[in-house]
Design an enzyme around this catalytic site. Structure first.
Site, short mmCIF file in Angstrom:
data_model
loop_
_atom_site.label_atom_id
_atom_site.label_comp_id
_atom_site.label_asym_id
_atom_site.label_seq_id
_atom_site.Cartn_x
_atom_site.Cartn_y
_atom_site.Cartn_z
N CYS A 1 41.63 92.16 59.26
CA CYS A 1 41.21 91.11 58.34
C CYS A 1 39.71 91.18 58.05
O CYS A 1 39.16 90.28 57.44
CB CYS A 1 41.60 89.73 58.87
SG CYS A 1 40.79 89.32 60.42
N HIS B 1 27.36 86.04 54.26
CA HIS B 1 28.04 84.85 53.75
C HIS B 1 28.23 84.94 52.24
O HIS B 1 29.33 84.74 51.71
CB HIS B 1 27.22 83.61 54.12
CG HIS B 1 27.81 82.34 53.60
ND1 HIS B 1 27.43 81.78 52.41
CD2 HIS B 1 28.77 81.53 54.09
CE1 HIS B 1 28.13 80.69 52.20
NE2 HIS B 1 28.95 80.51 53.21
C1 PEP Z 1 35.50 90.13 61.26
O1 PEP Z 1 34.65 90.03 62.15
O2 PEP Z 1 35.88 91.22 60.80
C2 PEP Z 1 36.12 88.92 60.69
C3 PEP Z 1 37.12 89.00 59.85
O3 PEP Z 1 35.58 87.72 61.03
P1 PEP Z 1 34.19 87.13 60.46
O4 PEP Z 1 33.79 88.03 59.31
O5 PEP Z 1 34.51 85.75 60.07
O6 PEP Z 1 33.32 87.26 61.64
#
Ligand code: PEP
Ligand code: MG
Length: 529
Positions: free
Chosen positions: A485, A101
């Site tokens: 992403c 986080h």
């Molecule tokens: C991922 O898992 O790569 C993602 C972009 O989502 P999060 O980091 O919010 O799990």
């Protein structure tokens, strides 16, 4: 040199190491400064920052608002700490990795962060940090370098970033050359504006849970989670709808004319409730104090709900689309809010391109009903508003099974976005929360792994799934748009890989957009060579 005809634009592009751009985007340690490193953690978000040590988000907010420089020191941060992170100059944690986080949020804010600095012994009660024999008390100054992961005692002189005309020129050449689109991960209109300024061509990920965490919404979200019947859940959702709609209005407007991919709720619901251990202690304390029975009953009810949501492996638990299938009304509210916001802006003549993204799909049968519902809600609303509005529905591919069965999922999905944080976690079977602090960095030191796979995309394993998932997806849906992403979207070697397997775009935090643009251009030039 290009202007003087000594080298051409391509050579200029190839001569700049993309990560060097960080020096123009963030404050850095003065290379002349005499420094003594007291600890080293993960280089989680570039930039140098100094400030007084504080241990709570509230203190960081209070002092920060008074204009003081503070470094927020936490074992790890949670969404509850955002208000303190906003005001702090930098963030230092003793636990958590490159996708923790603290790391993700700090990167999004363009703020220095050193994460997972496990040599630090943070004693919140005594309000100090000990590192070997050294004890640093609250209010003492420390400096962190989020580009190297180093922590220093005292105030180390820093150099302010300076954007130059040449920076813009070089990046405009990168745009002429690159093929990959460069999008940004942004959760607020401010982040979206910043991303656009830095050249983002769309938003590749809006994590809607960050909007749920804001202090004015959290009580409504908690009410929704704690509702024991559909009516009271719907009541809370009705209150959330206009708030979410407001969020989407802001982001969609800031990105006028460009695609905005909004992800439906992803994290397990317990993340929105107080911590289990703390609540247990509170209940016991109330019992010992013979507190008011009503107050005790309320706390006990809360504890019961927290316990019922508790899971041994929450990362593999009731989250993502599983939530959407179990509590359909949450996703329905979010879909309505996205489409209503888009309709409102369209009516004002603002061109918007919303894309609805479903997280953590592993089986096509999870995706299909949610996708169908999203289209039904959207089409009905658009029809009754009488506007022309284009939208898309797609999915994240962040579990190996989804990549392996991508051909089936792509029959209905209009886009894929590889969530390489979770995909790395689940492909290796290593925890994105703990592995770096426990063994993963030793693996890198001992050359068991060449790089930290949460930082640089593992081409051989995770990359193979990205390539396969893309190929399979395009077999059944040749128009499928594919991007990533995860945090790798702003890391130069990973960007090069994404180019090489034919993705359409990468999405990264706003401050990494220029780096990704340059890396994407270099990928084209290296391929030519
Ligand atoms: C991922 O898992 O790569 C993602 C972009 O989502 P999060 O980091 O919010 O799990
Ligand atoms: Mg994920």
């Amino acid at each position: 040199m290009v202007e003087e005809g000594i080298i051409n634009k391509e050579e200029a592009i190839l001569r700049v190491e993309p990560n060097q751009l960080n020096q123009l985007l963030h404050r850095r340690i003065d290379p002349q400064a005499k420094v003594e490193v007291i600890a080293k953690g993960l280089p989680a978000s570039p930039g140098a920052a100094y400030g007084k040590v504080v241990f709570t988000a509230d203190e960081a907010e209070e002092l920060g608002k008074k204009g003081e420089s503070v470094i927020l020191v936490r074992t790890e941060t949670t969404p509850d700490d955002i208000h303190g992170m906003v005001e702090a100059q930098g963030v230092l944690t003793s636990r958590g990795g490159m996708t923790s986080h603290a790391a993700v949020v700090a990167r999004g804010m363009g703020k220095a962060c050193v994460a997972g600095c496990s040599v630090l012994n943070i004693n919140i009660k005594k309000e100090n940090i000990s590192v070997n024999d050294l004890v640093i008390k609250k209010d003492e100054f420390i400096t962190i370098d989020g580009g190297t992961g180093e922590v220093f005692l005292g105030k180390v002189p820093t150099i302010e970033p300076k954007m130059s005309k040449e920076f813009e020129t070089l990046l405009s050449w990168a745009n002429e050359i690159k093929r990959l689109g460069v999008y940004a991960n942004a959760d607020t209109p401010e982040d979206a504006k910043k991303a656009r300024e830095l050249g983002a061509e769309g938003i590749g990920l809006t994590r809607t849970e960050h909007m749920f965490m804001e202090q004015d919404r959290l009580p409504i979200v908690q009410k929704m989670i704690m509702a024991d019947n559909k009516e009271s859940r719907d009541e809370a959702l009705e209150k959330l709808l206009p708030v979410q709609k407001g969020d989407f209005l802001g982001i969609l407007e800031a990105m006028e004319g460009l695609p905005v991919i909004i992800r439906l709720l992803d994290p397990p619901l317990h993340e929105f409730l107080p911590n289990l251990e703390d609540t247990l202690i509170e209940v016991n304390t109330l019992k010992l104090k013979n507190a008011d029975p009503d107050e005790l009953a309320k706390k006990e009810k809360l504890l019961e709900i927290i316990q019922s949501l508790h899971e041994m492996n929450p990362m593999l638990g009731l989250r993502g689309c599983r939530l959407g299938l179990l509590y359909p009304e949450i996703y329905e509210m979010q879909i309505e809010a996205i489409i209503e916001a888009a309709i409102e802006l369209t009516k004002k003549g603002i061109k918007v391109k919303p894309e609805i993204m479903i997280p953590l799909v592993s089986h096509v049968n999870e995706f299909k009903p949610i996708c169908k519902k999203a289209r039904k809600i959207a089409n009905e609303k658009i029809k009754s508003a009488g506007v022309k509005l284009e939208y898309k529905v797609g999915t994240m591919i962040e579990l190996p099974r989804a990549a392996l069965t991508a051909d089936k999922i792509a029959e209905d999905a209009e886009f894929f976005s590889f969530g390489t944080n979770d995909l790395t976690q689940t492909t290796f079977g290593i925890s994105r929360d703990d592995a770096e602090g426990k063994f993963l960095l030793k693996y890198v030191d001992d050359k068991i792994l060449e790089e930290n796979p949460f930082e640089v995309l593992d081409r051989e394993g995770v990359g193979k799934l990205v390539k396969l998932g893309t190929e399979l997806g395009r077999e059944t849906n040749p128009n499928l748009e594919v991007g990533i992403c995860g945090e790798h979207g702003g890391e130069p070697q990973s960007v090069e890989f994404c180019h090489s397997v034919g993705l359409n775009y990468v999405s990264c935090s706003p401050f990494r957009v220029p780096i990704a643009r340059l890396a994407a251009a270099q990928a084209v030039l290296k391929e030519k060579k």
